[in-house]
Design a protein around this motif. Structure first.
Motif, PDB file in Angstrom:
ATOM      1  N   ASN A  52       4.897 -12.567   4.205  1.00  0.00           N
ATOM      2  CA  ASN A  52       4.851 -13.816   3.425  1.00  0.00           C
ATOM      3  C   ASN A  52       6.046 -14.724   3.692  1.00  0.00           C
ATOM      4  O   ASN A  52       6.647 -15.273   2.783  1.00  0.00           O
ATOM      5  N   GLY A  53       6.391 -14.887   4.956  1.00  0.00           N
ATOM      6  CA  GLY A  53       7.468 -15.801   5.337  1.00  0.00           C
ATOM      7  C   GLY A  53       8.869 -15.265   5.114  1.00  0.00           C
ATOM      8  O   GLY A  53       9.844 -16.002   5.227  1.00  0.00           O
ATOM      9  N   ARG A  54       9.007 -13.990   4.814  1.00  0.00           N
ATOM     10  CA  ARG A  54      10.319 -13.381   4.578  1.00  0.00           C
ATOM     11  C   ARG A  54      10.475 -12.127   5.434  1.00  0.00           C
ATOM     12  O   ARG A  54       9.497 -11.469   5.775  1.00  0.00           O
ATOM     13  N   VAL A  55      11.706 -11.816   5.759  1.00  0.00           N
ATOM     14  CA  VAL A  55      12.017 -10.600   6.494  1.00  0.00           C
ATOM     15  C   VAL A  55      12.427  -9.535   5.490  1.00  0.00           C
ATOM     16  O   VAL A  55      13.303  -9.768   4.654  1.00  0.00           O
ATOM     17  N   LEU A  56      11.772  -8.382   5.563  1.00  0.00           N
ATOM     18  CA  LEU A  56      12.169  -7.234   4.760  1.00  0.00           C
ATOM     19  C   LEU A  56      12.972  -6.316   5.662  1.00  0.00           C
ATOM     20  O   LEU A  56      12.586  -6.079   6.815  1.00  0.00           O
ATOM     21  N   ALA A  57      14.070  -5.800   5.142  1.00  0.00           N
ATOM     22  CA  ALA A  57      14.924  -4.915   5.937  1.00  0.00           C
ATOM     23  C   ALA A  57      15.493  -3.830   5.056  1.00  0.00           C
ATOM     24  O   ALA A  57      15.855  -4.082   3.909  1.00  0.00           O
ATOM     25  N   ASN A  58      15.557  -2.633   5.617  1.00  0.00           N
ATOM     26  CA  ASN A  58      16.289  -1.617   4.886  1.00  0.00           C
ATOM     27  C   ASN A  58      17.708  -1.572   5.432  1.00  0.00           C
ATOM     28  O   ASN A  58      17.989  -2.060   6.531  1.00  0.00           O
ATOM     29  N   VAL A  59      18.612  -1.046   4.624  1.00  0.00           N
ATOM     30  CA  VAL A  59      20.014  -0.914   5.013  1.00  0.00           C
ATOM     31  C   VAL A  59      20.263   0.567   5.278  1.00  0.00           C
ATOM     32  O   VAL A  59      20.017   1.405   4.410  1.00  0.00           O
ATOM     33  N   TRP A  60      20.718   0.867   6.487  1.00  0.00           N
ATOM     34  CA  TRP A  60      20.958   2.246   6.903  1.00  0.00           C
ATOM     35  C   TRP A  60      21.945   2.924   5.956  1.00  0.00           C
ATOM     36  O   TRP A  60      22.990   2.370   5.652  1.00  0.00           O
ATOM     37  N   TYR A  61      21.579   4.075   5.477  1.00  0.00           N
ATOM     38  CA  TYR A  61      22.350   4.898   4.540  1.00  0.00           C
ATOM     39  C   TYR A  61      22.436   4.318   3.130  1.00  0.00           C
ATOM     40  O   TYR A  61      23.284   4.709   2.351  1.00  0.00           O
ATOM     41  N   GLU A  62      21.580   3.367   2.825  1.00  0.00           N
ATOM     42  CA  GLU A  62      21.429   2.881   1.451  1.00  0.00           C
ATOM     43  C   GLU A  62      19.936   2.919   1.135  1.00  0.00           C
ATOM     44  O   GLU A  62      19.117   2.634   1.999  1.00  0.00           O
ATOM     45  N   VAL A  64      17.944   0.848  -0.171  1.00  0.00           N
ATOM     46  CA  VAL A  64      17.781  -0.549  -0.564  1.00  0.00           C
ATOM     47  C   VAL A  64      16.903  -1.258   0.450  1.00  0.00           C
ATOM     48  O   VAL A  64      17.002  -1.012   1.650  1.00  0.00           O
ATOM     49  N   ILE A  65      16.058  -2.148  -0.051  1.00  0.00           N
ATOM     50  CA  ILE A  65      15.297  -3.048   0.815  1.00  0.00           C
ATOM     51  C   ILE A  65      15.696  -4.473   0.467  1.00  0.00           C
ATOM     52  O   ILE A  65      15.671  -4.874  -0.702  1.00  0.00           O
ATOM     53  N   LEU A  66      16.087  -5.221   1.485  1.00  0.00           N
ATOM     54  CA  LEU A  66      16.485  -6.619   1.322  1.00  0.00           C
ATOM     55  C   LEU A  66      15.312  -7.529   1.648  1.00  0.00           C
ATOM     56  O   LEU A  66      14.540  -7.243   2.572  1.00  0.00           O
ATOM     57  N   VAL A  67      15.188  -8.619   0.907  1.00  0.00           N
ATOM     58  CA  VAL A  67      14.223  -9.672   1.208  1.00  0.00           C
ATOM     59  C   VAL A  67      15.046 -10.867   1.677  1.00  0.00           C
ATOM     60  O   VAL A  67      15.817 -11.442   0.906  1.00  0.00           O
ATOM     61  N   ILE A  68      14.892 -11.211   2.949  1.00  0.00           N
ATOM     62  CA  ILE A  68      15.771 -12.189   3.599  1.00  0.00           C
ATOM     63  C   ILE A  68      14.998 -13.449   3.962  1.00  0.00           C
ATOM     64  O   ILE A  68      13.923 -13.379   4.569  1.00  0.00           O
ATOM     65  N   ASP A 107      -2.020  -7.404  -0.796  1.00  0.00           N
ATOM     66  CA  ASP A 107      -0.931  -8.322  -1.088  1.00  0.00           C
ATOM     67  C   ASP A 107       0.096  -7.670  -2.015  1.00  0.00           C
ATOM     68  O   ASP A 107      -0.260  -7.093  -3.045  1.00  0.00           O
ATOM     69  N   GLY A 108       1.361  -7.748  -1.630  1.00  0.00           N
ATOM     70  CA  GLY A 108       2.441  -7.220  -2.464  1.00  0.00           C
ATOM     71  C   GLY A 108       2.624  -5.719  -2.396  1.00  0.00           C
ATOM     72  O   GLY A 108       3.379  -5.155  -3.183  1.00  0.00           O
ATOM     73  N   VAL A 109       1.959  -5.057  -1.445  1.00  0.00           N
ATOM     74  CA  VAL A 109       2.048  -3.598  -1.340  1.00  0.00           C
ATOM     75  C   VAL A 109       2.756  -3.205  -0.048  1.00  0.00           C
ATOM     76  O   VAL A 109       2.448  -3.717   1.025  1.00  0.00           O
ATOM     77  N   ARG A 119       6.739  12.778   2.721  1.00  0.00           N
ATOM     78  CA  ARG A 119       5.931  11.975   1.803  1.00  0.00           C
ATOM     79  C   ARG A 119       6.143  10.484   2.060  1.00  0.00           C
ATOM     80  O   ARG A 119       7.109  10.087   2.689  1.00  0.00           O
ATOM     81  N   MET A 120       5.213   9.721   1.535  1.00  0.00           N
ATOM     82  CA  MET A 120       5.257   8.263   1.639  1.00  0.00           C
ATOM     83  C   MET A 120       4.937   7.710   0.251  1.00  0.00           C
ATOM     84  O   MET A 120       4.159   8.299  -0.482  1.00  0.00           O
ATOM     85  N   PHE A 121       5.560   6.588  -0.078  1.00  0.00           N
ATOM     86  CA  PHE A 121       5.368   5.988  -1.407  1.00  0.00           C
ATOM     87  C   PHE A 121       4.704   4.626  -1.267  1.00  0.00           C
ATOM     88  O   PHE A 121       5.098   3.815  -0.417  1.00  0.00           O
ATOM     89  N   LYS A 122       3.720   4.384  -2.122  1.00  0.00           N
ATOM     90  CA  LYS A 122       3.088   3.070  -2.201  1.00  0.00           C
ATOM     91  C   LYS A 122       3.867   2.289  -3.254  1.00  0.00           C
ATOM     92  O   LYS A 122       3.975   2.707  -4.403  1.00  0.00           O
ATOM     93  N   VAL A 123       4.418   1.151  -2.831  1.00  0.00           N
ATOM     94  CA  VAL A 123       5.293   0.359  -3.694  1.00  0.00           C
ATOM     95  C   VAL A 123       4.696  -1.028  -3.872  1.00  0.00           C
ATOM     96  O   VAL A 123       4.277  -1.662  -2.907  1.00  0.00           O
ATOM     97  N   TYR A 124       4.660  -1.492  -5.110  1.00  0.00           N
ATOM     98  CA  TYR A 124       4.181  -2.832  -5.441  1.00  0.00           C
ATOM     99  C   TYR A 124       5.383  -3.733  -5.683  1.00  0.00           C
ATOM    100  O   TYR A 124       6.199  -3.444  -6.561  1.00  0.00           O
ATOM    101  N   LEU A 125       5.494  -4.796  -4.906  1.00  0.00           N
ATOM    102  CA  LEU A 125       6.611  -5.740  -5.094  1.00  0.00           C
ATOM    103  C   LEU A 125       6.190  -6.886  -5.989  1.00  0.00           C
ATOM    104  O   LEU A 125       5.074  -7.267  -6.050  1.00  0.00           O
TER     105      LEU A 125
END
Length: 125
Positions: A52-62, A64-68, A107-109, A119-125
């Motif tokens: 949706n026009g944004r970059v999602l990134a995880n931070v190594w060893y955190e 956290v997911i960033l929305v950039i 959308d949003g998943v 395991r894997m997690f389904k996450v709703y943003l």
């Protein structure tokens, strides 16, 4: 990751920067620093996805997911994923850091996983 509208590859080299490449020549078109919500430059940017026009990134060893914002490099949101599978629990199974982001057609998943996670997690943003 790939921005279909601008026809650019967006890459990370683990530094504080996002690199934007021409799809045909793979030449760098531009680069922008990523600034977290606390005003500090982001470090150790890893897995990237374009949603949706944004970059999602995880931070190594955190966990956290960033929305950039890819135009400004500013983090618009930071999602704390530490409660998905707490480090103390996953270490019992030999699992390591969060580093897998997969975009769903819903959308949003997102689907979230990590190094050696069973395991894997389904996450709703």
């Amino acid at each position: 990751c790939h921005d279909d509208k601008r026809n650019e590859f967006i890459m990370s080299d683990g530094s504080e920067n996002l690199h934007f490449l021409n799809m045909e020549s793979f030449e760098e078109i531009r680069r922008i620093p990523i600034v977290r919500k606390n005003g500090q430059r982001a470090r150790n940017i890893n897995e990237l996805e374009y949603v949706n026009g944004r970059v999602l990134a995880n931070v190594w060893y955190e966990d956290v997911i960033l929305v950039i914002n890819p135009e400004t490099g500013l983090c618009e949101s930071e999602y704390d994923m530490s409660t998905l599978w707490p480090q103390q629990e996953r270490r019992k199974y030999g699992a390591d850091v969060l580093n897998g982001i997969s975009v769903s057609k819903e959308d949003g998943v997102l689907y979230i996983t990590g190094k050696k996670w069973n395991r894997m997690f389904k996450v709703y943003l």
